[in-house]
Design a protein around this motif. Sequence first.
Motif, mmCIF file in Angstrom:
data_model
loop_
_atom_site.group_PDB
_atom_site.id
_atom_site.type_symbol
_atom_site.label_atom_id
_atom_site.label_comp_id
_atom_site.label_asym_id
_atom_site.label_seq_id
_atom_site.Cartn_x
_atom_site.Cartn_y
_atom_site.Cartn_z
ATOM 1 N N GLY A 1 60.243 123.758 -49.649
ATOM 2 C CA GLY A 1 61.660 123.436 -49.666
ATOM 3 C C GLY A 1 62.486 124.137 -50.713
ATOM 4 N N MET A 2 61.864 124.925 -51.587
ATOM 5 C CA MET A 2 62.620 125.595 -52.646
ATOM 6 C C MET A 2 63.480 126.721 -52.080
ATOM 7 S SD MET A 2 62.188 124.334 -55.763
ATOM 8 C CE MET A 2 62.131 125.526 -57.098
ATOM 9 N N PHE B 1 75.428 123.897 -47.677
ATOM 10 C CA PHE B 1 74.810 122.942 -48.604
ATOM 11 C C PHE B 1 73.954 121.941 -47.837
ATOM 12 C CE2 PHE B 1 74.699 118.872 -50.788
ATOM 13 C CZ PHE B 1 74.341 119.224 -52.083
ATOM 14 N N ALA B 2 74.500 121.396 -46.752
ATOM 15 C CA ALA B 2 73.756 120.407 -45.962
ATOM 16 C C ALA B 2 72.481 121.008 -45.386
ATOM 17 C CB ALA B 2 74.642 119.852 -44.848
ATOM 18 N N ALA C 1 66.429 121.096 -45.995
ATOM 19 C CA ALA C 1 65.147 121.790 -46.186
ATOM 20 C C ALA C 1 64.543 121.440 -47.542
ATOM 21 C CB ALA C 1 65.357 123.303 -46.064
ATOM 22 N N HIS C 2 65.393 121.352 -48.548
ATOM 23 C CA HIS C 2 64.927 121.030 -49.895
ATOM 24 C C HIS C 2 64.346 119.629 -49.946
ATOM 25 C CE1 HIS C 2 65.170 120.745 -54.349
ATOM 26 N NE2 HIS C 2 65.097 122.059 -54.286
ATOM 27 N N HIS C 3 65.046 118.677 -49.366
ATOM 28 C CA HIS C 3 64.559 117.294 -49.324
ATOM 29 C C HIS C 3 63.279 117.177 -48.494
ATOM 30 C CE1 HIS C 3 67.748 115.820 -51.652
ATOM 31 N NE2 HIS C 3 68.270 114.893 -50.854
ATOM 32 N N ASP C 4 63.202 117.922 -47.403
ATOM 33 C CA ASP C 4 61.967 117.916 -46.605
ATOM 34 C C ASP C 4 60.771 118.308 -47.467
ATOM 35 O OD1 ASP C 4 62.865 117.042 -44.120
ATOM 36 O OD2 ASP C 4 63.355 119.065 -43.413
ATOM 37 N N GLY C 5 60.969 119.319 -48.311
ATOM 38 C CA GLY C 5 59.892 119.747 -49.205
ATOM 39 C C GLY C 5 59.522 118.679 -50.206
#
Length: 218
Positions: A144-145, A166-167, A172-176
Amino acid sequence: MRAFDNPTSRKPALAGAVAAAALLLSACGSGSGSDSDSTSGMDHGAKTGASATAAPSASPGAFNDADVAFAQAMIPHHEQALAMAKLADGRAEDAGVKKIVADVERAQDPEIRKMKSWLKGWGRPESAGQNGHGGAHGGHDMAGMMSEQDMKDLESLKGKAFDRKFAELMIAHHDGAVEMARAEQKDGRNETAKKLADDVVRTQSAEITELREILGRL
């Protein structure tokens, strides 16, 4: 005069014996607290007695490699989320995006400080790269980075275009983060670290839902 002196001379000895007995009883009654304070240092979760001697003396209690890896990976992951949130200042337009930004800042900065304190208590470095096993968990290879280019692209946008990008990136970041937290739930040992993993799964899964709703209306 000898018959008069003996009772008086026995009083200090009797008082000393009573005090010693009181100290012994006090030690027996509060042993678990004393052992925890003296052997655990910053330990907020280790058990006393036989369990305490078997478990590492570290904050916040017994841990394994999965707990260390979780903290070492989640710190830079959270730090990047905060960097993304900071970019929203003066760029974000959507009220929902602004709410997510506030939620991220409120939750993740304290969590970073908490995880750093665990690693310090465990005697482990904050960065996985300092363990001598490479730095994959500390860089952009982590789940997710965002890449440096992703961050530059986000920084170049404003208004609705920023909100949309941003969304997308934060989903993707939160999924990671959820992926890493689920691994900690499964493989971790430390109860405090596993509790934080539970919080990450719950809060960031909810935010993913909100972010998808935002994308749906933009």
